[in-house]
Design an enzyme around this catalytic site. Sequence first.
Site, short mmCIF file in Angstrom:
data_model
loop_
_atom_site.label_atom_id
_atom_site.label_comp_id
_atom_site.label_asym_id
_atom_site.label_seq_id
_atom_site.Cartn_x
_atom_site.Cartn_y
_atom_site.Cartn_z
N ASP A 113 -2.52 -5.26 -1.95
CA ASP A 113 -1.58 -4.16 -2.07
C ASP A 113 -0.18 -4.64 -2.44
O ASP A 113 0.57 -3.94 -3.12
CB ASP A 113 -1.52 -3.36 -0.76
N GLY A 114 0.17 -5.87 -2.01
CA GLY A 114 1.48 -6.41 -2.35
C GLY A 114 1.66 -6.56 -3.85
O GLY A 114 2.73 -6.28 -4.40
N ASP A 122 15.60 -2.99 17.35
CA ASP A 122 15.40 -4.15 16.48
C ASP A 122 15.44 -3.76 15.01
O ASP A 122 15.38 -4.64 14.14
CB ASP A 122 14.05 -4.81 16.77
#
Length: 296
Positions: free
Chosen positions: A74-75, A178
């Site tokens: 998918d990247g 965060d």
Amino acid sequence: MTQDKFRLIGLIARSESEQALYSMRQLIHFLHGRDCTVILERSIADSLPEMGLQAASAAQMGDSCDLVIVIGGDGSLLGAARALARYDIPVLGINRGHLGFLTDILPSEIESRVGQVLDGDYTTERRFLLDMEVRRGKTVMGEGSALNDVVLLSGDSVHMIDFELTIDGHFVYAQRSDGLIVSTPTGSTAYALSGGGPIMHPRLNAMVMVPLNPHTLTSRPLVVDGDSEIKIKITTEKVNPLVSCDGTAGIRLKVDDVIAIRKKPHRLQLIHPPGHDFYQACRSKLGWSTRPGDGN
């Protein structure tokens, strides 16, 4: 309705992946057998000199090709989507990665499934992307686009980030956490899912904001209209956080910087061979049982 037929096809893959190169050679031979003209993305052409094929940039493929096929995870498809969305060119994915929510053709199915697409038997989805801009006063410090998500992180610091969230000019909250994930429906099965966000059907016109380890139990994922404008103002002075698009190299931030996020005017035209189903993909990729009482 008669589907478009594809004759000039661009191919993109990760040049460092031997598996992707193997599938690329197989696909090239198959496409030549179907009388298609093939163009390779420049980075992969250097790894396949024996093919003697024309090389081009992703932008040149967008201008000239009928179809672009991406081999990888998918990247790989995320990178192609960011480059090709503005050209409204169909993109097809062959999975040589892990989950493969976007690249749904298996390597063993290349000839049969790509053949179906070449015969005009396919479905089309339009996936929207996000545009992101970082402003420092009146100066634009950086920008990017994302098919999955825009993510604010503390970077290499162990300190939490203080920031303020505004949606369509309405103040929402000040938060210490965060970070924050701003995700499209496409990205809802990626990083946002691991952060506790909801799974959204890719046809939804919506965005979700998922806090990362917020310093309050009442902070929860927030789903808003996909046409909203989201602004995140950095109010912490102890940390220089980072904002990134689809996990790419990010932009370092300072206090009072503002991240502006909105829907990109261009959409990705993602195509699938027949039989593609989002819920089936969820069952397969996320380990859902096939039916109630299934032991799998």
